[in-house]
Scaffold this motif. Structure first.
Motif, short mmCIF file in Angstrom:
data_model
loop_
_atom_site.label_atom_id
_atom_site.label_comp_id
_atom_site.label_asym_id
_atom_site.label_seq_id
_atom_site.Cartn_x
_atom_site.Cartn_y
_atom_site.Cartn_z
N ASP A 146 0.85 -1.19 0.00
CA ASP A 146 0.00 0.00 0.00
C ASP A 146 0.89 1.24 0.00
OD1 ASP A 146 -2.14 -1.72 0.28
OD2 ASP A 146 -2.58 -1.18 2.35
N GLY A 184 -3.73 0.97 -2.88
CA GLY A 184 -3.72 0.09 -1.73
C GLY A 184 -4.98 -0.74 -1.66
N SER A 239 -7.01 0.21 3.62
CA SER A 239 -6.17 1.41 3.71
C SER A 239 -6.80 2.58 2.97
CB SER A 239 -4.75 1.14 3.21
OG SER A 239 -4.70 0.96 1.83
N ARG A 285 -4.11 -6.70 9.46
CA ARG A 285 -4.64 -5.58 8.66
C ARG A 285 -4.48 -4.23 9.35
NH1 ARG A 285 -3.78 -6.92 4.44
NH2 ARG A 285 -5.03 -5.23 3.65
N CYS A 307 -2.50 -1.61 7.55
CA CYS A 307 -3.26 -1.06 6.42
C CYS A 307 -4.22 0.03 6.90
CB CYS A 307 -4.06 -2.17 5.73
SG CYS A 307 -3.07 -3.50 5.06
#
Length: 151
Positions: free
Chosen positions: A46, A69, A73, A112, A115
């Motif tokens: 990302d 991304g 994100s 995650r 992100c």
């Protein structure tokens, strides 16, 4: 009157994330910004670049971001930038990660988290003029999980 179930609310938040991913708010680059920074998430690739124009009182007048991304994100940064107009640099620096997590409205897995926090990290770094210290980098994970987290 019927209230939405947790499952229905979760689905609404997932739909909101997908909408912000497909049509992010404040997407682009501002001409002659006062503050600017870009960063990447090396775990999944990302990339985000934020530009911020300040008004005469040193408050955010306009903000834009661009990059590529995953859905998490992009949506997190889109939602975040919607909330920043009028804030001072100091207020930007004090924003906790929970602010972004509340905007997303769904549970974010450890893999995650980086992100979800990339936009906040880039905004804080732009406010500082250097990379922001970051205590929660998340965990290394499989980028394919980005879609798995959305259902």
């Amino acid at each position: 009157m019927r209230f939405a179930s947790l499952e229905e609310m979760d689905e609404l938040y997932r739909d909101q994330i997908l909408e912000h991913y497909k049509r992010p708010h404040n997407f682009g680059r501002l001409e002659h910004p006062n503050l600017e920074f870009e960063d990447t998430n090396p775990f999944c690739g990302d990339e985000q670049h934020v530009t911020i124009l300040l008004d005469e009182d040193d408050r955010v007048a306009e903000i834009a971001f661009e990059g590529k991304g995953c859905a998490i994100s992009t949506a997190a940064t889109s939602l975040l930038t919607d909330e920043l107009t009028g804030k001072t640099r100091e207020e930007l620096l004090r924003l906790p990660k929970e602010f972004v997590l509340d905007l997303l409205g769904i549970e974010i897995s450890a893999t995650r988290m980086k992100c979800a926090m990339l936009g906040l990290k880039v905004v804080k770094s732009a406010s500082l003029g250097e990379p922001a210290e970051w205590e929660d980098e998340g965990e290394v994970g499989d980028p394919a999980e980005a879609t798995a987290d959305l259902g």
